[in-house]
Design a protein around this motif. Structure first.
Motif: not given
Length: 259
Positions: A90-92, A110-113, A118-120, A146-154
């Motif tokens: 939640q804080s992130y 965008q990363a949070t969404a 939601k979104g790309d 953002e780092r979590h989004a990068a990890w999800k892509e990996i």
């Protein structure tokens, strides 16, 4: 006068019809004309951040032992993809970078969404080295989401690779009764990963690239295991991303076999 009396008036030739003699033609200038120097395209905010992050990753990898690198990778992963991430999510989600750069603010948004379905993914077009640099960066340049989004892509790419290699292994086994080529490909793949990811996957042990026996077992100091076991242990459930129960109660479905 004679021409006027005869009704014919001689007019001077027009300027357009006058032919210039070579000596009257303008001579080209011998002075060199200074052309404006081509301007290099300005790097985007992301490109600048990525370049710096990759440099930091290279310096980090060179300064730590393999064991230290593996331990650091595990600790950083826990913050951006483990239970610690979900307990503080939640804080992130509410975090806004301290910047006036609209591109940085938009990317964080965008990363949070994206991590909320939601979104790309703003990092889906990046290479593996750049993604890894974002995930394991310690400079607080990228937000945790953002780092979590990068990890999800990996993770998504790992899932696809796992499916592909398993299909190759199955096809090779049916054709030859062995999986030599497939296991060589697994070994080459792990060795091609960014150092911090390879260290996280195989701990502090250096893969011995010599292939031993029909099972291609890898001789590590404390134990022997096959590459297939390592593949199954690390990526067998890569597609499952389950948010932990914040109540602290045990999962009622834990240990149950899905129908």
């Amino acid at each position: 006068m004679e021409s006027i009396r005869s009704g014919h008036i001689d007019t001077p030739p027009s300027a357009a019809s006058v032919r210039r003699s070579p000596e009257n033609a303008p001579t080209p200038s011998t002075e060199s004309v200074a052309l404006p120097a081509p301007q290099e395209p300005e790097l985007s905010s992301l490109a600048k951040q990525l370049s710096a992050a990759v440099d930091r990753a290279a310096a980090r990898d060179a300064s730590l032992t393999r064991k230290e690198l593996g331990a650091l990778a595990g600790a950083l992963w826990e913050k951006i993809a483990g239970q610690s991430y979900y307990f503080s999510k939640q804080s992130y989600d509410e975090f806004v970078p301290d910047t006036n750069d609209p591109s940085l603010l938009e990317r964080a948004k965008q990363a949070t969404a994206f991590v909320n379905g939601k979104g790309d993914n703003p990092f889906k077009a990046l290479g593996r080295e750049e993604l890894s640099a974002i995930v394991y960066d310690q400079a607080d340049v990228f937000t945790v989401n953002e780092r979590h989004a990068a990890w999800k892509e990996i993770n998504m790419r790992e899932c696809q690779w796992t499916r592909d290699i398993c299909q190759k292994l199955d096809a090779e086994r049916q054709l030859t009764g062995r999986i030599d080529n497939g296991q060589r490909e697994i070994l080459a793949y792990y060795q091609s990963l960014p150092p911090i990811e390879e260290a996280k996957l195989i701990g502090s042990y250096k893969i011995n690239s010599s292939i031993q026996g029909a099972d291609f077992e890898i001789d590590w100091p404390e134990f022997n295991t096959s590459l297939l076991d390592m593949l199954a242990n690390n990526w067998g459930h890569a597609e499952e991303e389950v948010e932990p129960d914040r109540t602290g109660k045990p999962d009622a479905n834990l240990g149950k076999t899905p129908d």
